[in-house]
Design a protein around this motif. Structure first.
Motif, PDB file in Angstrom:
ATOM      1  N   ARG A   1      -4.682   5.077   6.641  1.00  0.00           N
ATOM      2  CA  ARG A   1      -3.918   3.889   6.327  1.00  0.00           C
ATOM      3  C   ARG A   1      -3.247   3.263   7.774  1.00  0.00           C
ATOM      4  O   ARG A   1      -2.995   2.275   7.824  1.00  0.00           O
ATOM      5  N   LEU A   2      -2.812   4.546   8.447  1.00  0.00           N
ATOM      6  CA  LEU A   2      -2.257   4.149   9.840  1.00  0.00           C
ATOM      7  C   LEU A   2      -3.195   3.472  10.615  1.00  0.00           C
ATOM      8  O   LEU A   2      -2.975   2.146  11.338  1.00  0.00           O
ATOM      9  N   ALA A   3      -4.626   3.699  10.543  1.00  0.00           N
ATOM     10  CA  ALA A   3      -5.610   3.073  11.394  1.00  0.00           C
ATOM     11  C   ALA A   3      -5.703   1.513  10.930  1.00  0.00           C
ATOM     12  O   ALA A   3      -5.792   0.499  11.802  1.00  0.00           O
ATOM     13  N   ARG A   4      -5.815   1.309   9.519  1.00  0.00           N
ATOM     14  CA  ARG A   4      -5.886   0.022   8.907  1.00  0.00           C
ATOM     15  C   ARG A   4      -4.634  -1.065   9.262  1.00  0.00           C
ATOM     16  O   ARG A   4      -4.912  -2.128   9.611  1.00  0.00           O
ATOM     17  N   ALA A   5      -3.744  -0.255   9.241  1.00  0.00           N
ATOM     18  CA  ALA A   5      -2.166  -0.915   9.656  1.00  0.00           C
ATOM     19  C   ALA A   5      -2.343  -1.420  10.985  1.00  0.00           C
ATOM     20  O   ALA A   5      -1.931  -2.689  11.406  1.00  0.00           O
ATOM     21  N   LEU A   6      -2.776  -0.448  12.189  1.00  0.00           N
ATOM     22  CA  LEU A   6      -2.820  -1.108  13.342  1.00  0.00           C
ATOM     23  C   LEU A   6      -4.031  -2.184  13.729  1.00  0.00           C
ATOM     24  O   LEU A   6      -3.629  -2.951  14.272  1.00  0.00           O
TER      25      LEU A   6
ATOM     26  N   THR B   1      14.530  -1.985   2.271  1.00  0.00           N
ATOM     27  CA  THR B   1      13.534  -0.876   2.496  1.00  0.00           C
ATOM     28  C   THR B   1      13.990   0.195   1.747  1.00  0.00           C
ATOM     29  O   THR B   1      15.355   0.597   1.537  1.00  0.00           O
ATOM     30  N   PRO B   2      13.328   1.273   1.268  1.00  0.00           N
ATOM     31  CA  PRO B   2      13.741   2.342   0.718  1.00  0.00           C
ATOM     32  C   PRO B   2      13.870   3.428   1.593  1.00  0.00           C
ATOM     33  O   PRO B   2      14.032   3.127   2.906  1.00  0.00           O
ATOM     34  N   GLY B   3      14.330   4.699   1.188  1.00  0.00           N
ATOM     35  CA  GLY B   3      14.720   5.631   2.225  1.00  0.00           C
ATOM     36  C   GLY B   3      13.796   6.463   3.109  1.00  0.00           C
ATOM     37  O   GLY B   3      12.719   5.698   2.910  1.00  0.00           O
ATOM     38  N   LEU B   4      14.126   7.264   3.696  1.00  0.00           N
ATOM     39  CA  LEU B   4      13.273   7.839   4.629  1.00  0.00           C
ATOM     40  C   LEU B   4      11.795   8.389   4.269  1.00  0.00           C
ATOM     41  O   LEU B   4      10.871   8.091   5.021  1.00  0.00           O
ATOM     42  N   ASN B   5      11.913   8.939   3.240  1.00  0.00           N
ATOM     43  CA  ASN B   5      10.673   9.631   2.596  1.00  0.00           C
ATOM     44  C   ASN B   5       9.713   8.462   2.330  1.00  0.00           C
ATOM     45  O   ASN B   5       8.384   8.525   2.623  1.00  0.00           O
ATOM     46  N   ALA B   6      10.347   7.328   1.830  1.00  0.00           N
ATOM     47  CA  ALA B   6       9.218   6.384   1.282  1.00  0.00           C
ATOM     48  C   ALA B   6       8.730   5.502   2.545  1.00  0.00           C
ATOM     49  O   ALA B   6       7.672   4.880   2.756  1.00  0.00           O
ATOM     50  N   ILE B   7       9.768   5.536   3.587  1.00  0.00           N
ATOM     51  CA  ILE B   7       9.311   4.788   4.858  1.00  0.00           C
ATOM     52  C   ILE B   7       8.167   5.605   5.521  1.00  0.00           C
ATOM     53  O   ILE B   7       7.422   4.785   5.940  1.00  0.00           O
ATOM     54  N   GLY B   8       8.443   6.755   5.336  1.00  0.00           N
ATOM     55  CA  GLY B   8       7.360   7.417   6.163  1.00  0.00           C
ATOM     56  C   GLY B   8       6.036   7.459   5.633  1.00  0.00           C
ATOM     57  O   GLY B   8       5.020   7.682   6.306  1.00  0.00           O
ATOM     58  N   ALA B   9       5.931   7.473   4.379  1.00  0.00           N
ATOM     59  CA  ALA B   9       4.734   7.481   3.528  1.00  0.00           C
ATOM     60  C   ALA B   9       4.009   6.119   3.623  1.00  0.00           C
ATOM     61  O   ALA B   9       3.045   6.075   3.040  1.00  0.00           O
ATOM     62  N   GLU B  10       4.805   4.845   4.064  1.00  0.00           N
ATOM     63  CA  GLU B  10       4.024   3.709   4.033  1.00  0.00           C
ATOM     64  C   GLU B  10       3.896   3.156   5.375  1.00  0.00           C
ATOM     65  O   GLU B  10       4.854   2.626   6.068  1.00  0.00           O
ATOM     66  N   PRO B  11       2.805   3.792   6.406  1.00  0.00           N
ATOM     67  CA  PRO B  11       2.740   3.466   7.520  1.00  0.00           C
ATOM     68  C   PRO B  11       2.903   1.861   8.118  1.00  0.00           C
ATOM     69  O   PRO B  11       3.121   1.527   9.008  1.00  0.00           O
ATOM     70  N   GLU B  12       2.050   1.176   7.287  1.00  0.00           N
ATOM     71  CA  GLU B  12       2.164  -0.253   7.468  1.00  0.00           C
ATOM     72  C   GLU B  12       3.401  -0.814   7.610  1.00  0.00           C
ATOM     73  O   GLU B  12       3.699  -1.810   8.463  1.00  0.00           O
ATOM     74  N   LEU B  13       4.432  -0.497   6.505  1.00  0.00           N
ATOM     75  CA  LEU B  13       5.662  -1.005   6.689  1.00  0.00           C
ATOM     76  C   LEU B  13       6.537  -0.526   8.047  1.00  0.00           C
ATOM     77  O   LEU B  13       7.206  -1.375   8.642  1.00  0.00           O
ATOM     78  N   THR B  14       6.334   0.762   8.554  1.00  0.00           N
ATOM     79  CA  THR B  14       6.980   1.104   9.867  1.00  0.00           C
ATOM     80  C   THR B  14       6.408   0.420  10.842  1.00  0.00           C
ATOM     81  O   THR B  14       7.032   0.234  11.749  1.00  0.00           O
ATOM     82  N   VAL B  15       4.945   0.477  10.953  1.00  0.00           N
ATOM     83  CA  VAL B  15       4.518   0.073  12.298  1.00  0.00           C
ATOM     84  C   VAL B  15       4.323  -1.445  12.329  1.00  0.00           C
ATOM     85  O   VAL B  15       3.805  -1.858  13.507  1.00  0.00           O
ATOM     86  N   SER B  16       4.485  -2.032  10.988  1.00  0.00           N
ATOM     87  CA  SER B  16       4.001  -3.601  11.151  1.00  0.00           C
ATOM     88  C   SER B  16       5.169  -4.457  10.758  1.00  0.00           C
ATOM     89  O   SER B  16       5.717  -5.317  11.542  1.00  0.00           O
TER      90      SER B  16
END
Length: 648
Positions: free
Chosen positions: A546-551, A211-226
């Motif tokens: 994007r967050l809704a679609r990831a959910l 994974t990339p750093g904090l900024n990129a993690i936060g910008a990609e909700p599907e990575l973080t919540v899925s």
């Protein structure tokens, strides 16, 4: 190294299990025991072991040596770095390394512009033509490393475009990338990368998520919540000289804090201990400093100190390439590999072994019922024929007429059996309705609407709570329906057993209530994501969408799994009934054929009884062989087999 060896052993067990399962399937076919329900169980076991994956996610802030650690643990055999790990910029997009035999060795890259489209990452995975593809030569380390270097590529864009892509926010300037003299900013060129290569560990089911750093993690909700919550293990990398910094703690609290029962799935790595090797300090003093950092880091992260391991990835990689045992020991890399192999992988193997054992038991029960039905029919035929000894032709003719009448009565009972199926299917329809895609979308629609509203979303947590409360109620209702269907099956099967002499036994019902735990984890990962660090991001409609679609994407995976379990339950019950109907019809045909032979020849009675006794003895051997073959499926792989298969 221990992790590699443990994974080799795991891969050897999977190969041996697949071989034993194949042999069992061939033997069942030869014994005419490969009924639909049995085949379904075999296919499920085969798929379960073949597709078993273990994802190890490596997470860190920039410049913690994360990619170097991946190189040291997994790719030192190439004699050089494979993942980009030079000073400065390295991995700029989430990168998955795995193996799919259906796909040639390649690197696939999803353009960052895909963020402007409504599809989820899962949707994009099913559209390979939308990814840029680079073929890989896994036998050429230099070409391989050069190709994978593309995951570090960036684009220069305006701040307006960066905002649309999720990398710029006027409300949180401290997180924004620096502007160049031309007013442009750098953003990752790619949204996601998939590397497919036949590395020995990847072939055995390992998936590495870089994974990339904090900024990129936060910008990609599907990575973080899925992706991250579904990883079986997370390795969180820190710098040994600084310990847990503010930004490290932010990543941990917002994205990685485990539930109580998942604490063991986390490892923290204090990397770059070589920066603390000080010529002015004694080795003992250095070790005390490292031990102090481990203790402090464990306390801050809420981990057991044994889960915090201090290493030097760079020295470990160098030691492996140069075969320097002394330097390897000093790097402490073997300690991390032991924790990965014996700890994280060991627990994963225990879970799989338990699940497989249950599957083998269900398969055994399915086949036992078939064997028992055949054995009982043979006993009844022998008793029936024994009763004809010394009887005249008139009695034998009368028996034939009685069997034919029984057959006619049985055929006429089809309406009663069809009624059982009809009630079963009607109840199942209601159960499937609670789990289907249309109903799920309806349940999530209110939350999706709340997320897509412009501005700061103060009530979004309440919307999550309300939505998941309704989803939980649906699963509770689905579980109640499953219990009702099971009760109906038990009553119906009991009646059919009494009336027709069947040996029907309802299969174990689906454990729909167990999916409540998945809902809790999904809700937790989203609510955790709604922390203060993302309030401003959520104000952006594109990001919230994007967050809704990831959910929805992650929920669909859970519900699809539940539906598959219900379908297997249904097929098992239906195929069991079909098998016993088929056996009963065969039994009538065999009985009529036996009486006909007795009518035609004086010695036919004794001959037929001997045939049945021979079949009875064969079934006893079949039952013993079945026990032997199914017991083997649960056995550990012998060491010599493990070594042989691992090198295959």
């Amino acid at each position: 190294m221990s992790f590699n060896q443990d994974f080799n052993d795991h891969g050897a067990w999977r190969k041996q299990f697949a071989l034993r399962l194949k042999l069992l399937g061939e033997w069942l076919r030869d014994q005419d025991l490969l009924e639909a329900g049995v085949r379904e169980r075999l296919d499920q076991l085969q798929s379960q072991v073949k597709n078993d994956k273990m994802m190890v996610a490596f997470v860190a802030e920039f410049s913690r040596g994360k990619s170097e650690l991946i190189n040291a643990v997994f790719f030192a055999g190439y004699g050089r770095r494979i993942m980009p790990a030079s000073a400065g910029r390295t991995t700029m997009c989430p990168t998955e390394l795995g193996y799919d035999a259906e796909v040639p060795p390649c690197l696939r890259l999803l353009p960052i512009e895909s963020r402007l489209q409504p599809q989820t990452l899962m949707d994009w995975r099913n559209a390979p033509d939308k990814w840029e593809r680079v073929n890989l030569d896994v036998n050429d380390p230099q070409q391989l490393a050069k190709a994978i270097q593309k995951v570090a590529e960036v684009r220069r864009v305006t701040t307006t475009e960066a905002a649309k892509l999720g990398f710029w926010s006027e409300e949180s300037p401290e997180d924004n990338p620096a502007k160049g003299s031309d007013g442009l900013v750098e953003v990752p060129k790619w949204r996601h990368a998939l590397i497919n290569m036949a590395h020995p560990l990847l072939k055995q089911g390992l998936v590495i998520l870089d994974t990339p750093g904090l900024n990129a993690i936060g910008a990609e909700p599907e990575l973080t919540v899925s992706l991250l919550p579904q990883a079986q293990a997370v390795v969180f990398i820190l710098a040994a000289d600084t310990g847990v910094t503010k930004s490290d703690l932010s990543i941990w609290r917002e994205h990685l804090v485990p539930t109580k029962d998942a604490v063991d799935s986390r490892l923290a790595v204090l990397n770059k201990i070589d920066t603390m090797w000080d010529a002015l300090s004694t080795p003992e003093q250095v070790q005390l400093q490292i031990a102090s950092q481990r203790t402090d880091s464990a306390e801050i992260l809420g981990l057991d100190p044994r889960q915090v391991i201090a290493v030097s990835a760079q020295k470990g990689l160098l030691a492996k390439v140069s075969r320097d045992e002394k330097l390897l020991h000093a790097s402490n890399l073997p300690a991390l590999e032991t924790a990965l192999g014996e700890g994280l992988l060991g627990r994963r193997r225990q879970i799989l072994a338990h699940s497989v054992s249950q599957g083998v038991m269900a398969l055994r029960q399915e086949i036992d019922r078939l064997v028992h039905t055949r054995s009982r029919d043979i006993v009844e035929q022998i008793q029936e024929l024994e009763g004809l000894r010394g009887k005249n032709a008139g009695v034998i003719k009368q028996m034939r007429l009685r069997i034919e009448q029984e057959q006619a009565d049985f055929d006429a009972s089809g309406a009663k059996i069809q009624a059982v199926r009809s009630v079963h299917l009607r109840l199942l329809k209601d159960l499937f309705t609670l789990l289907d895609n249309t109903h799920l979308k309806k349940r999530v629609s209110e939350l999706a609407h709340a997320l897509k509203q412009p501005g700061i979303k103060l009530g979004v947590r309440r919307a999550y709570t309300h939505t998941f409360k309704r989803l939980g109620a649906d699963l509770t209702q689905a579980e109640k329906l499953a219990v009702d269907i099971q009760s109906m099956l038990e009553g119906s099967f009991k009646g059919l057993n009494a009336e027709y002499g069947f040996s029907l036994q309802p299969p174990s019902p689906p454990q729909i209530a167990s999916y409540q735990k998945d809902l809790v984890l999904i809700e937790r990962s989203h609510v955790q994501y709604l922390g203060m660090g993302n309030v401003l991001r959520l104000a952006q409609p594109e990001f919230a969408e994007r967050l809704a679609r990831a959910l929805m994407s992650r929920l669909r995976v859970v519900y699809d799994t539940a539906i598959n379990e219900v379908e297997l339950w249904n097929k098992s019950a239906a195929s069991q009934l079909d098998a016993q109907l088929r056996e009963r019809r065969r039994n009538f045909s065999r009985r009529i054929e036996a009486v006909s032979r007795i009518q035609q020849a004086a010695g036919g009675l004794d001959e037929r009884i001997r045939e049945l006794q021979s079949q009875q003895a064969h079934l006893a051997l079949t039952e013993a062989k079945l026990g032997e073959l199914t017991d083997q499926l649960s056995e550990p792989v012998p060491e010599e087999v493990s070594t042989e298969l691992a090198s295959a």
